[in-house]
Design a protein around this motif. Structure first.
Motif, PDB file in Angstrom:
ATOM      1  N   PRO A   1      13.684 -58.780  33.977  1.00 54.22           N
ATOM      2  CA  PRO A   1      12.735 -59.905  33.933  1.00 54.22           C
ATOM      3  C   PRO A   1      12.175 -60.264  35.299  1.00 54.22           C
TER       4      PRO A   1
ATOM      5  N   SER B   1      11.226 -58.040  37.612  1.00 53.33           N
ATOM      6  CA  SER B   1      10.327 -57.008  38.158  1.00 53.33           C
ATOM      7  C   SER B   1       8.909 -57.571  38.253  1.00 53.33           C
ATOM      8  N   GLY B   2       8.192 -57.089  39.263  1.00 52.89           N
ATOM      9  CA  GLY B   2       6.826 -57.561  39.470  1.00 52.89           C
ATOM     10  C   GLY B   2       6.738 -59.065  39.653  1.00 52.89           C
TER      11      GLY B   2
ATOM     12  N   THR C   1      18.472 -57.262  32.282  1.00 51.74           N
ATOM     13  CA  THR C   1      19.272 -57.139  33.503  1.00 51.74           C
ATOM     14  C   THR C   1      19.303 -58.486  34.228  1.00 51.74           C
TER      15      THR C   1
ATOM     16  N   LYS D   1      20.939 -58.428  37.528  1.00 48.20           N
ATOM     17  CA  LYS D   1      21.121 -58.098  38.948  1.00 48.20           C
ATOM     18  C   LYS D   1      21.058 -56.584  39.133  1.00 48.20           C
TER      19      LYS D   1
ATOM     20  N   GLY E   1      12.348 -49.203  40.406  1.00 50.18           N
ATOM     21  CA  GLY E   1      13.768 -49.430  40.660  1.00 50.18           C
ATOM     22  C   GLY E   1      14.555 -49.490  39.358  1.00 50.18           C
TER      23      GLY E   1
ATOM     24  N   GLY F   1       6.517 -53.514  37.222  1.00 55.58           N
ATOM     25  CA  GLY F   1       6.948 -53.686  38.611  1.00 55.58           C
ATOM     26  C   GLY F   1       5.782 -53.881  39.561  1.00 55.58           C
TER      27      GLY F   1
ATOM     28  N   GLY G   1       5.122 -51.486  42.007  1.00 53.41           N
ATOM     29  CA  GLY G   1       4.574 -50.168  42.310  1.00 53.41           C
ATOM     30  C   GLY G   1       4.236 -49.345  41.073  1.00 53.41           C
ATOM     31  N   ASN G   2       5.192 -49.155  40.197  1.00 58.23           N
ATOM     32  CA  ASN G   2       4.995 -48.447  38.929  1.00 58.23           C
ATOM     33  C   ASN G   2       4.542 -46.995  39.090  1.00 58.23           C
TER      34      ASN G   2
ATOM     35  N   LYS H   1       8.517 -57.786  49.818  1.00 61.98           N
ATOM     36  CA  LYS H   1       7.744 -57.713  48.571  1.00 61.98           C
ATOM     37  C   LYS H   1       7.575 -59.054  47.858  1.00 61.98           C
TER      38      LYS H   1
HETATM   39  N1  LIG Z   1      17.464 -60.165  36.791  1.00 58.50           N
HETATM   40  C1  LIG Z   1      17.331 -59.618  38.014  1.00 58.50           C
HETATM   41  N2  LIG Z   1      17.097 -60.395  39.099  1.00 58.50           N
HETATM   42  C2  LIG Z   1      16.912 -59.861  40.320  1.00 58.50           C
HETATM   43  N3  LIG Z   1      16.937 -58.520  40.582  1.00 58.50           N
HETATM   44  C3  LIG Z   1      17.148 -57.692  39.548  1.00 58.50           C
HETATM   45  C4  LIG Z   1      17.362 -58.201  38.221  1.00 58.50           C
HETATM   46  N4  LIG Z   1      17.536 -57.130  37.405  1.00 58.50           N
HETATM   47  C5  LIG Z   1      17.463 -56.011  38.182  1.00 58.50           C
HETATM   48  N5  LIG Z   1      17.233 -56.355  39.451  1.00 58.50           N
HETATM   49  C6  LIG Z   1      17.001 -55.463  40.612  1.00 58.50           C
HETATM   50  O1  LIG Z   1      15.599 -55.485  40.904  1.00 58.50           O
HETATM   51  C7  LIG Z   1      15.259 -54.233  41.500  1.00 58.50           C
HETATM   52  C8  LIG Z   1      13.763 -54.039  41.544  1.00 58.50           C
HETATM   53  O2  LIG Z   1      13.274 -53.933  40.258  1.00 58.50           O
HETATM   54  P1  LIG Z   1      11.996 -53.052  39.909  1.00 58.50           P
HETATM   55  O3  LIG Z   1      11.852 -51.914  40.836  1.00 58.50           O
HETATM   56  O4  LIG Z   1      12.029 -52.748  38.475  1.00 58.50           O
HETATM   57  O5  LIG Z   1      10.814 -54.052  40.162  1.00 58.50           O
HETATM   58  P2  LIG Z   1       9.807 -54.119  41.351  1.00 58.50           P
HETATM   59  O6  LIG Z   1      10.526 -54.032  42.631  1.00 58.50           O
HETATM   60  O7  LIG Z   1       8.965 -55.305  41.091  1.00 58.50           O
HETATM   61  O8  LIG Z   1       8.912 -52.818  41.106  1.00 58.50           O
HETATM   62  P3  LIG Z   1       8.633 -51.444  41.914  1.00 58.50           P
HETATM   63  O9  LIG Z   1       9.940 -50.788  42.218  1.00 58.50           O
HETATM   64  O10 LIG Z   1       7.799 -50.652  40.949  1.00 58.50           O
HETATM   65  O11 LIG Z   1       7.905 -51.813  43.140  1.00 58.50           O
HETATM   66  C9  LIG Z   1      16.042 -53.252  40.669  1.00 58.50           C
HETATM   67  O12 LIG Z   1      16.271 -52.062  41.373  1.00 58.50           O
HETATM   68  C10 LIG Z   1      17.334 -54.004  40.351  1.00 58.50           C
HETATM   69  O13 LIG Z   1      18.342 -53.614  41.274  1.00 58.50           O
END
Ligand SMILES: Nc1ncnc2c1ncn2[C@@H]1O[C@H](COP(=O)(O)OP(=O)(O)OP(=O)(O)O)[C@@H](O)[C@H]1O
Length: 312
Positions: free
Chosen positions: A10, A12-13, A40, A42, A68, A90, A92-93, A149
């Protein structure tokens, strides 16, 4: 009919994943599709959740998150023939982009009616990667970008991280050994800015580090960018978005099936956007290692789906 699994990050992005998931699950309910929902909380949760999936328990897995999250999912899954449907929630995607999925509508259509296809995976020192594994300046930039980010909009994130990073980055001397698709083994030693071992063509939210990479060709592509003056790095960087950096004399790209490298001093490693300190790695291609749902009209290849995933 087996239920579908829906796994959502939740956060992401910057929260887009949570909002997207609400719309997706509503669409699934309206379509009468039975599914189990996982969220998720964490880092590491996606690996633990998918690692506990019963073998053969789900028809497909919808992943709502960024690179991620997908990286963590692939690390966890015991059955990599379970078809994945990617939702680009996310920042980047790049993994969704690899399949031609750029928006939520396309992602939903693909999850519902897409074509399952096998794509290659990379394997690096104990874990799979979907898109790119790298060492050097780009991993340092990705680390800085991850720190920023939540502060900067996506379009400025990598340029800002680059400018911050290049003044402290010291190009490492690296020994590496690669295996070509014909089985030839080549040893080299040189001072590099970065080496990127690519299954897909893009990373960092749109940089075409390896424009010709194809995740269905059974090989990886190694892009080496050798040491150059800082002013030249600043000239090269914008060209990576168009993939025209390949014309710089310091840049080479070649097909490989495996490689290993050892740097003379520690640097940063990057696996699909996740970065950590390291000095060496051993990498190989895993042909047709992952099953993904692709848009009917677009995507990575028109090759027909292999028999084992053809029954959907
Ligand atoms: N509920 C959460 N709250 C905070 N961090 C989380 C949660 N669930 C997962 N994560 C962590 O957030 C990290 C980043 O997530 P993700 O890469 O999907 O999103 P993003 O960083 O927005 O996108 P991108 O990697 O495409 O730039 C994951 O690798 C994971 O370790």
């Amino acid at each position: 009919m087996k239920p579908w699994a829906v796994l959502v990050n939740p956060s992401s992005g910057r929260g887009r994943g949570g909002a997207m998931a609400a719309r997706i699950t509503q669409a699934l309910r309206e379509s009468g599709i039975e599914f189990q929902y996982f969220e998720t909380e964490k880092s590491g949760d996606a690996t633990n959740i998918t690692g506990a999936f019963p073998l053969g328990g789900y028809d497909r897995l919808l992943v709502v998150g960024g690179d991620g999250t997908i990286n963590e999912v692939v690390k966890g899954l015991r059955d990599l023939t379970l078809p994945l449907a990617l939702f680009p929630a996310g920042t980047g995607n790049d993994a969704a982009r690899l399949l031609g999925i750029r928006d939520e509508i396309t992602a939903l259509k693909t999850a519902l009616q897409g074509v399952p296809r096998k794509i290659d995976l990379g394997w690096a020192s104990g874990d799979h990667f979907v898109n790119i594994y790298s060492f050097g300046l780009d991993a340092s930039i990705a680390t800085q970008a991850n720190r920023w980010k939540h502060l900067l909009p996506g379009w400025i994130l990598y340029p800002a991280a680059l400018v911050k990073t290049i003044f402290s980055f010291q190009p490492p001397r690296v020994s590496y050994t690669l295996t070509t698709p014909t089985g030839e083994i080549i040893h080299r030693q040189e001072t590099i800015l970065l080496m990127a071992i690519c299954n897909g063509s893009h990373y960092g939210g749109g940089m075409q580090i390896n424009p010709a990479a194809n995740p269905r060709d059974g090989v990886l592509e190694l892009c080496v960018v050798r040491k150059m003056p800082r002013w030249k790095i600043l000239l090269l960087f914008p060209t990576v978005y168009k993939g025209t950096h390949v014309s710089f004399q310091e840049v080479t790209i070649e097909k490989i099936t495996a490689m290993s490298f050892q740097a003379e001093k520690p640097g940063l490693l990057n696996r699909d956007g996740e970065t950590w300190p390291g000095i060496e790695a051993a990498i190989k291609v895993v042909p047709e290692g992952l099953t993904v749902l692709c848009p009917v009209s677009e995507g990575i290849s028109t090759t027909t789906v292999s028999k084992e995933t053809g029954g959907m």
